[in-house]
Structures are given as structure tokens and as C-alpha cells.
Design an enzyme around this catalytic site. Structure first.
Site, PDB file in Angstrom:
ATOM      1  N   GLU A 176       7.533 -12.578   2.072  1.00  0.00           N
ATOM      2  CA  GLU A 176       7.048 -11.804   0.933  1.00  0.00           C
ATOM      3  C   GLU A 176       5.967 -10.824   1.363  1.00  0.00           C
ATOM      4  OE1 GLU A 176       7.484 -15.146  -2.638  1.00  0.00           O
ATOM      5  OE2 GLU A 176       5.514 -14.635  -1.821  1.00  0.00           O
ATOM      6  N   CYS A 177       6.108  -9.577   0.966  1.00  0.00           N
ATOM      7  CA  CYS A 177       5.091  -8.534   1.074  1.00  0.00           C
ATOM      8  C   CYS A 177       4.533  -8.407   2.496  1.00  0.00           C
ATOM      9  CB  CYS A 177       3.995  -8.760   0.045  1.00  0.00           C
ATOM     10  SG  CYS A 177       3.146  -7.240  -0.416  1.00  0.00           S
ATOM     11  N   ALA A 178       3.361  -8.968   2.790  1.00  0.00           N
ATOM     12  CA  ALA A 178       2.845  -8.909   4.158  1.00  0.00           C
ATOM     13  C   ALA A 178       3.809  -9.585   5.113  1.00  0.00           C
ATOM     14  CB  ALA A 178       1.467  -9.565   4.241  1.00  0.00           C
ATOM     15  N   THR A 200      10.992  -9.320   1.086  1.00  0.00           N
ATOM     16  CA  THR A 200      10.864  -8.657  -0.211  1.00  0.00           C
ATOM     17  C   THR A 200       9.412  -8.321  -0.504  1.00  0.00           C
ATOM     18  OG1 THR A 200      11.243  -8.872  -2.591  1.00  0.00           O
ATOM     19  CG2 THR A 200      10.728 -10.892  -1.386  1.00  0.00           C
ATOM     20  N   LEU A 205       7.057  -9.494   4.748  1.00  0.00           N
ATOM     21  CA  LEU A 205       8.075  -8.460   4.960  1.00  0.00           C
ATOM     22  C   LEU A 205       7.620  -7.472   6.022  1.00  0.00           C
ATOM     23  CD1 LEU A 205      10.522  -6.612   4.241  1.00  0.00           C
ATOM     24  CD2 LEU A 205       9.143  -5.727   2.342  1.00  0.00           C
TER      25      LEU A 205
END
Length: 403
Positions: free
Chosen positions: A298-300, A382, A302
Site C-alpha cells: 500500500e502507498c509507500a 495500490t 507501492l
């Protein structure tokens, strides 16, 4: 929270990660998010009931009291739902009688609000406070004036995603807490704090099977954005859960079936430097991917499994290149093509914005969406943060838990 730190369960209204991290550092008890946009009302009631296990529960609001009503996710929505008494903090700088009009507006704007007390911030003197207090007590018989906070107090530092957690590691927070509480009547506060809890007897989530699998969660000061209930849900749903600290160069266990890399910070110089020498961890992640085992990031996370963020080389498990901007690219609630509601807040974006991914994130219509999730074999990343307990049936395939 600092004053009651030995006997409090902290909660955060909304999807924010930074405030709960502060809460946990202060109270030594995990903070729990209550979000009526990502979850429905019965689910949020269940979450509150499940974690309301201390002598005191304190809920931190989100933005202004009514902000978020368009998403059914304001502090008003949550406190009304749970019947939690509310203390309003009002900025009193350069004003006195007008504050009574502001409070009247807050009290009458929506029915069913639970406003029981008020504290005035940025007060210049005792005389300034007395002017305000006299007016409020004249105009209201159902709101307690709990006190005031003087202006020009010391403050915590900020990062590009919020307050800086490092300030909490010094005596600075203790000093600020004492100054903030100096003129607040805590006995009055405790008198208005009682409430009748609304019980949810039935489990309002789809029950999931218990997976006889091992999930490793990468969670440290860089990868720190992990909803507490997501952790508890995974511990309930998998036979084995291991926390891996990448900064400390801990390796992913050989028998791990899934690696879950949570969000946080990897794109800044300071965060990137922390993981530069974690070669054992990086090699174990590459081995995990080479063995075709699932990675969910997730986010970081990704960003970390991409090729690079500007000149910062990442793991290269997804053929993506990102750049860090000076202004946020996404902020707020988003939906995706799978019907998942979640939250995104990031300053990075794809250099090639035409890259096709797995699903888009959008705020209003699908036509406005841009790709924000990407997959290569069993590696998935994501930008969307969501709550797993009510979305796991849509998420689990990206953890290779179904064909």
C-alpha cells in the site's frame, strides 16, 4: 490523552494514520479508527464496542465538527451515532461575543449533536476569557465552559504528511500538554463525559475462513500506516502473523506465504536513508517474489516495490517510475472499480500517467478516475488504504488467496 495516558483507549474519527500513531506513542495503547465512510454505521458501532475496553475513551475529531457530512463521516456523524459527548475547541483570537453566535450555530445546525462542553483557544488574557465565559453562560444552559488555552504556546513540528512524530520522543509534548491543560477544568470535563453505550450484538461483517497460511507484515517507522483493526483482523484470519522491521534489517521468513507492506514514508530523503543498509531484508523480499509468492503493498509499499522515485532506486518488482511533487496528488476518500471505499493521501505520482493498471480511483465518477493499482504476477501495489474487515472478500485475490 497525555493527562489520561495510563487509562485511556484512543480513537480517531476518519481514516488518518498520523494522529493514531501519536495516540499510541502517548497512551502506549493502540488507537482505533472509526470511519463511517469506509464502514457502515453498524460496523463502526461494533468496532467501537469491541475496543472500548479502558476506563476512558477519547475520540479525536476530524477537521471541523460538521466537515465530512457529505461522506457521512464527520465528527458529528460518529459522535451522534455512538452517543459520545463532544467538547468543541473554538479559536477565540480577536473575538468574544461573536463566539456565542458561532457556538449557537454549531448547536443548532444539525439535530442530535452531542455538544456538551467548549474550550476556547488562543486566549490573550484572563480578562479576555472572562468576557467570553460570561456571554456563553448567559446564552447557554446546556454547554459547560471547560476553560481556555493561552495563545503563542510552543508547537510540534510538521512533515509533508502531517505532524512530526520525532517531537513526541522528547519532553516537548509533556511541556505542551501541561501548558494546554493549565486553565482547563478536568473535573467538569469528567462530569460531562459519561454516556450510554449502544451495543451491537451481532457481528456485522461477512465471516471469513481462517487461512492456514503465514502472512508477514512489514511495519516499522517507515512503513507505519497500519490500521490497528487491520492488524487484529489479520491475526484472527491467518494461522500465523509475523511483523517484520525493515529498518532493523529483519528478513521475511522463508515460510511466509504473503508479504503485506503497509504505507508510510519511503519517498523522503530521511526515510529512504533508514532502509539503505537493510540488504538482508531486501534480498529476502526479492527471494519471496522470485518464488512467486504474494506481495500486497500500500502507498509507500507501492513506491518501494517500483523501479524508482525520482533518483531513489527502489526494488523493481513493478515496472513503474514515480516522482515526488510539492503538492498532494490525491487526498481524501476514493472508490475503486471493485466497489471498495478507502483513503488516499500522497504527493507522488506516476511519471507516465497513461500507465494501465488493475483499477482506478475516483471521487465522483468513474470517468474522472486514474489508475492507482498495479500488478505483475503475484506482486500487487495500490495507493488505496482501506479497512480489511469489511472489504476482505474484494482484497483477498490480490493476496493470492483465490484464483
Amino acid at each position: 490523552m497525555y493527562h489520561y495516558k495510563n487509562s485511556v483507549r484512543p480513537f480517531k474519527i476518519g481514516p488518518d494514520f498520523i494522529d493514531p500513531l501519536f495516540h499510541e506513542k502517548i497512551c502506549k495503547t493502540p488507537s482505533v479508527n472509526l470511519d463511517t465512510c469506509i464502514m457502515n454505521e453498524k460496523q463502526v458501532q461494533w468496532i467501537f464496542n469491541n475496543y472500548n475496553d479502558k476506563n476512558i475513551s477519547i475520540l479525536e475529531g476530524v477537521m471541523g465538527f460538521y466537515d465530512g457530512m457529505d461522506k457521512n463521516a464527520s465528527a458529528y456523524d460518529v459522535t451522534k451515532l455512538l452517543n459520545i459527548p463532544t467538547v468543541i475547541i473554538l479559536d477565540a483570537s480577536g473575538s468574544y461575543i461573536t463566539l456565542s453566535a458561532v457556538l449557537k450555530g454549531l448547536k443548532t445546525y444539525q439535530d442530535g449533536n452531542t455538544i456538551k462542553g467548549v474550550v476556547f483557544n488562543h486566549i490573550s488574557s484572563v480578562g479576555h476569557f472572562e468576557l467570553i465565559k460570561n456571554q456563553i453562560e448567559k446564552d447557554f444552559d446546556d454547554v459547560e465552559v471547560l476553560g481556555w488555552i493561552q495563545n503563542r504556546l510552543d508547537t510540534l513540528e510538521s512533515t509533508h504528511l502531517g505532524l512530526d512524530l520525532k517531537d513526541n520522543e522528547t519532553n516537548k509534548l509533556e511541556d505542551i500538554s501541561k501548558e494546554v491543560l493549565k486553565y482547563i477544568d478536568l473535573e467538569k470535563l469528567e462530569k460531562i463525559a459519561s454516556f450510554e453505550e449502544k451495543k451491537i450484538l451481532d457481528y456485522p461483517f461477512e465471516k471469513v475462513e481462517i487461512y492456514d497460511k503465514h502472512i508477514a507484515i512489514v511495519n516499522d517507522d517507515n512503513f507505519s500506516f497500519l490500521y490497528h483493526d487491520n492488524l487484529k483482523f489479520l491475526q484472527e484470519s491467518f494461522s500465523k502473523v509475523t511483523i517484520v522491521n525493515a529498518i532493523n534489517n529483519e528478513i521475511i521468513p522463508n515460510d511466509a506465504d504473503i508479504v503485506y507492506i503497509v504505507g508510510g514514508y519511503i519517498e523522503t530523503d530521511k526515510a529512504y536513508e533508514k532502509i539503505q543498509n537493510s540488504n538482508d531484508f531486501k534480498n529476502s523480499l526479492l527471494t519471496h517474489a522470485k518464488n512467486k509468492k504474494a506481495i500486497y503493498a500500500e502507498c509507500a509499499g507501492l513506491l518501494f516495490i517500483s523501479n524508482r522515485v525520482d533518483d531513489k532506486k527502489m526494488m523493481g518488482l513493478l515496472d513503474l517510475d514515480f516522482t515526488l511533487g510539492k503538492r498532494f496528488y490525491r487526498m481524501g476518500y476514493y472508490e475503486n472499480d471493485l466497489g471498495i471505499t478507502g483513503h488516499a493521501f500522497h504527493y507522488t505520482k506516476l511519471i507516465d500517467e497513461e500507465t494501465v493498471g488493475v483499477y482506478k480511483l475516483y471521487k465522483k465518477t468513474k470517468e474522472d478516475g486514474k489508475y492507482a493499482a498495479f500488478k505483475n504476477e503475484n506482486v500487487f501495489g495500490t495507493y488505496l488504504h482501506t479497512m480489511l474487515r469489511n472489504n476482505f472478500d474484494k482484497v483477498k485475490k490480490y493476496m493470492s488467496l483465490e484464483v
